[in-house]
Design an enzyme around this catalytic site. Structure first.
Site, PDB file in Angstrom:
ATOM      1  N   THR A  45       0.822  -1.205   0.000  1.00 12.32           N
ATOM      2  CA  THR A  45       0.000   0.000   0.000  1.00 12.32           C
ATOM      3  C   THR A  45       0.856   1.255   0.000  1.00 12.32           C
ATOM      4  O   THR A  45       1.999   1.253   0.455  1.00 12.32           O
ATOM      5  CB  THR A  45      -0.919   0.047   1.239  1.00 12.32           C
ATOM      6  OG1 THR A  45      -0.115   0.031   2.425  1.00 12.32           O
ATOM      7  CG2 THR A  45      -1.887  -1.123   1.250  1.00 12.32           C
ATOM      8  N   ASN A  50       1.043   4.636   1.789  1.00 12.83           N
ATOM      9  CA  ASN A  50       0.554   5.296   2.996  1.00 12.83           C
ATOM     10  C   ASN A  50       0.616   6.804   2.790  1.00 12.83           C
ATOM     11  O   ASN A  50       1.683   7.352   2.481  1.00 12.83           O
ATOM     12  CB  ASN A  50       1.413   4.906   4.196  1.00 12.83           C
ATOM     13  CG  ASN A  50       1.288   3.438   4.518  1.00 12.83           C
ATOM     14  OD1 ASN A  50       0.450   3.033   5.302  1.00 12.83           O
ATOM     15  ND2 ASN A  50       2.136   2.627   3.885  1.00 12.83           N
ATOM     16  N   GLU A  70      -4.364   4.249   3.649  1.00 15.09           N
ATOM     17  CA  GLU A  70      -3.522   3.334   2.875  1.00 15.09           C
ATOM     18  C   GLU A  70      -4.234   2.910   1.603  1.00 15.09           C
ATOM     19  O   GLU A  70      -5.390   2.480   1.648  1.00 15.09           O
ATOM     20  CB  GLU A  70      -3.215   2.084   3.685  1.00 15.09           C
ATOM     21  CG  GLU A  70      -2.483   2.326   4.992  1.00 15.09           C
ATOM     22  CD  GLU A  70      -2.272   1.015   5.741  1.00 15.09           C
ATOM     23  OE1 GLU A  70      -1.151   0.505   5.712  1.00 15.09           O
ATOM     24  OE2 GLU A  70      -3.245   0.504   6.322  1.00 15.09           O
TER      25      GLU A  70
END
Length: 315
Positions: free
Chosen positions: A208, A210, A258
């Site tokens: 992901t 962030n 995320e």
């Protein structure tokens, strides 16, 4: 468009069309008001002016009402959206003790007439200005009709609901992003920078990005999983975004944002990005195991990909 964070000390404009308001979100109702302002200015060949505030009036009247995570459009965004509507000048003044206690008569005479040479005033249907909200279209027409033409703009509605910043905020907090987007006239977005996280998503097989918000005043949507799109260097990449405290993995005390992007492998740490949100697909929840979480993320991705043909960014 030129913008300023205070009023000029000397006369600034010979003749102008002015509108006044907080304009948080610059939604479809606001756009209707600003469009009238721009139209009149162009017809008369004079300047269009928006007078807004760099802090919400409610934060002045209630010191306990912090601005953190409370605005649909912090300054940078507000400037961007108002400029897109064709305004010539934007003044983002502080809502302070002077403004809070300035009588409507003085606001009109010492500022609108003396500094801006106001010719026309355009206000939303419920907008007021000056001490104790005395200033209005009716007030101007009663006392200054020989100097100022004042116009009131009717409400803007969608499905019999009056579009307002407060209602849009409620929808954003609820996670009803699709309804908020309809009233904004564009996709709700979060601006920020991609930063390092705990790398738990990568360990689970779903890396992901962030996102650290650019402005702490920005309103964060309700916790949950959203169909989304991340713009990186102007290019859109679709994916799923989790906004929450990750109860299955870390039980964070802070809210993280995320985004897992589909078929994307580039290193974008420290990149400035914009995250567009389209639809909330489920609430955040704590799973009994990491395997359950992995299975649910897979389902989220499958569902999101099935919806992409219906999704497009509006900005």
């Amino acid at each position: 468009m030129k913008y300023f964070y205070n009023f000029p000390e000397i006369p600034f404009i010979d003749r102008s069309v002015i509108t006044i308001g907080m304009f948080d979100g610059v939604h479809l109702g606001h756009a209707k008001v600003v469009a009238k302002c721009v139209k009149i200015a162009k017809q008369k060949g004079i300047s269009s002016v928006v007078i807004s505030f760099s802090n919400h009036p409610s934060s002045y009247f209630n010191s306990k009402n912090e601005s953190k995570n409370s605005l649909l459009s912090p300054d940078k965004e507000k400037i961007r959206w108002i400029e897109s509507l064709g305004i010539d000048y934007l003044f983002m003044i502080p809502f302070d003790n002077y403004i809070a206690h300035l009588p409507a008569e003085n606001f009109i005479e010492d500022i609108l007439l003396a500094k801006f040479g106001i010719n026309d005033l355009v206000l939303g249907y419920d907008n007021r200005f000056g001490f104790q909200r005395k200033g209005s279209v009716d007030f101007v027409n009663e006392h200054y009709s020989s100097q100022i033409n004042a116009y009131s703009i009717d409400v803007a509605k969608i499905e019999n609901e009056i579009i307002s910043s407060s209602l849009i905020k409620e929808y954003v907090i609820q996670g009803n992003i699709s309804k908020a987007n309809t009233m904004l006239g564009r996709s709700y977005s979060l601006q920020g920078k991609v930063v390092h996280g705990h790398h738990k998503g990568r360990e689970l097989g779903f890396p992901t990005a962030n996102i650290e918000l650019e402005d702490i005043d920005k309103l964060i949507p309700g916790l949950g999983v959203y169909i989304s799109c991340l713009k990186v260097d102007g290019t859109p990449y679709y994916g799923v975004t989790n906004i929450g405290k990750r109860p299955t993995i870390t039980q964070d005390t802070y809210i993280s944002i995320e985004t897992h992007l589909f078929d994307f492998q580039d290193d974008i740490y420290e990149k400035e990005v914009e995250l567009y949100l389209f639809e909330k697909i489920r609430d955040e929840k704590k799973f009994n195991s990491l395997q359950e979480l992995i299975e649910q993320i897979s389902l989220d991705i499958k569902f999101t990909k099935s919806q992409l043909a219906k999704i497009h960014i509006t900005s």
